[in-house]
Design an enzyme around this catalytic site. Sequence first.
Site, short mmCIF file in Angstrom:
data_model
loop_
_atom_site.label_atom_id
_atom_site.label_comp_id
_atom_site.label_asym_id
_atom_site.label_seq_id
_atom_site.Cartn_x
_atom_site.Cartn_y
_atom_site.Cartn_z
N ASN A 170 -12.83 9.98 32.93
CA ASN A 170 -13.09 8.64 32.38
C ASN A 170 -11.94 8.17 31.51
O ASN A 170 -10.85 8.74 31.51
CB ASN A 170 -14.40 8.66 31.58
CG ASN A 170 -14.30 9.53 30.34
OD1 ASN A 170 -13.73 10.62 30.38
ND2 ASN A 170 -14.85 9.08 29.23
N CYS A 212 -11.48 8.38 28.42
CA CYS A 212 -11.07 9.30 27.34
C CYS A 212 -10.98 10.74 27.83
O CYS A 212 -10.87 11.65 27.02
CB CYS A 212 -12.02 9.18 26.15
SG CYS A 212 -11.99 7.56 25.37
N GLU A 233 -13.00 13.05 28.93
CA GLU A 233 -13.94 14.13 28.64
C GLU A 233 -15.14 14.16 29.58
O GLU A 233 -15.90 15.14 29.56
CB GLU A 233 -14.41 14.05 27.18
CG GLU A 233 -15.60 13.14 26.91
CD GLU A 233 -15.24 11.67 26.79
OE1 GLU A 233 -16.06 10.89 26.29
OE2 GLU A 233 -14.14 11.30 27.20
#
Length: 714
Positions: free
Chosen positions: A386, A388, A390
């Site tokens: 995604n 970020c 994670e």
Amino acid sequence: MATTTAECLTQETMDYHALNAMLNLYDSAGRIQFDKDRQAVDAFIATHVRPNSVTFSSQQQRLNWLVNEGYYDESVLNRYSRDFVITLFTHAHTSGFRFQTFLGAWKFYTSYTLKTFDGKRYLEDFADRVTMVALTLAQGDETLALQLTDEMLSGRFQPATPTFLNCGKQQRGELVSCFLLRIEDNMESIGRAVNSALQLSKRGGGVAFLLSNLREAGAPIKRIENQSSGVIPVMKMLEDAFSYANQLGARQGAGAVYLHAHHPDILRFLDTKRENADEKIRIKTLSLGVVIPDITFHLAKENAQMALFSPYDVERVYGKPFADVAISQHYDELVADERIRKKYLNARDFFQRLAEIQFESGYPYIMYEDTVNRANPIAGRINMSNLCSEILQVNSASEYDENLDYTRTGHDISCNLGSLNIAHTMDSPDFARTVETAVRGLTAVSDMSHIRSVPSIEAGNAASHAIGLGQMNLHGYLAREGIAYGSPEALDFTNLYFYAITWHALRTSMLLARERGETFAGFKQSRYASGEYFSQYLQGNWQPKTAKVGELFTRSGITLPTREMWAQLRDDVMRYGIYNQNLQAVPPTGSISYINHATSSIHPIVAKVEIRKEGKTGRVYYPAPFMTNENLALYQDAYEIGAEKIIDTYAEATRHVDQGLSLTLFFPDTATTRDINKAQIYAWRKGIKTLYYIRLRQMALEGTEIEGCVSCAL
């Protein structure tokens, strides 16, 4: 008399911004002025918040007014007796909560609290917001509402921004705003993707797209050669969509795109982030991620050529999209297959180019494809992350007719996030209850989320009930306990903390499945159902290696799970199942860290006193949690600590986290592209799943704001 009091207050109380700025100035003894920041909090509350807050004669009057005027969602309150609701608000206000830093208070009142429709007056304080979040997530369960209230007010559990911001409000956005979608190699899927970008960005979402399945530039269309334009024009369309749908002008839409390293467009993809790239191809606002399998590292070690395979041909020959093929496993046969067009690139040149672009832009993120899939206990393939880096979940393709209607609804991904504050969780009077309450709260977010504008997101969430329980304040906790980040004691603690969290999170998910008589779709095909997942915990010695860490868990009254406890949990899971397909993910945590007075995620601080750029306000200063003038030596920053110790720390956590962890690497201004490549290889060898940004020391001078998904980073 009132005027005189106000004049005295003005004389005695310096401007709160000026007081906060004194954090950045040493006193006459050369010490950091922590007391000035605490004074800034008091001044901010006294001179700004209270005069600009709407007051009521009673909680009953307040609730009636907020419902009647369209501020609070009456359906949330109607799930409980009014007596209970008022009692819970009263309980919250007697908790003694106060903001520990000016930035925490500033962030809450500028970004989270409910305001009048003209934006000028406050209708909630922190206890009010927490209570409404708890009432929303508990969905009528009084016990859970009380537990959620206590966990949030104590600073142990903090839901991510979209949940904390929107719960209980009549006019609200989604409770979740992080999404991952596939794009298949056809115009219908591309058209749907652009529409999804508009729909989700309008709702404040951060959206990642998988581009690996798209045919490369020059590939045939309807067997006519050299017709395809490749991935760059699709990236341009997505970037324009995010720019256009910018949440009422309040925030630029946030998007990311992932491409496989063995896609023929990979170099053109990377070059879109060059500072001197041609405007026709330059991508300014999309985040980039590259999916790298093990074979790429092996080829680089041998200084060999790496083959780039045509996704069009791979899908035609293998009968499934390129991203669903395990490239490392099939590499030799793909190379040998004359039906599949391929280009060649020196593998070391690829990594050199990767590091050059990261040096210039901080991008791309990296997903270590085979590491991720080896650790994945769920049937299916993970082929992207995604915004970020994670979230790591399996997905499946959708199919459309010429009207762009779904003929088969696949499973795309949404992220339901919240984080525990490690320091406060270790101080919890009931560690097990803290973890269970957090998992139940996040599960409620999944249960309550219905993203009907993108049916594949709705279908994926309904099938998976996936959540991402994160962690923050590792560096702050370690420093409080006299432990240096990256030391043997720190690594020992990180391993065992996540070990304990994992057992309690899995047990809660098993209890949810038992209570509801329902598991996530695909449970029977998972390594949980077979019991295989638990083998790692039924073997080896999962006890403290250092006396210091043993003392920490003993002092906190936390019993580390024994083999017998794991064996019982395995048996219970095989019998009842688990409700959540995914349970843990560690996001970067931006604003929620400041409100919670925590160090971000599990990485080190970036400065002893962090400087934030806060829009028109300018600079705001944030002192590291638990830092005093006596323990400054324990607060080395990320640039001083270096990449290896950060990777070592994340590796200890990674072995327990079923999804990923946002891992930013920090380098001094003397770093070279070779240093970046060495860190990438070291991370791969240590079993790291993803890398987030690359940060160079001189880049920090521009400000420490995070550009990314509001769901994760803010």
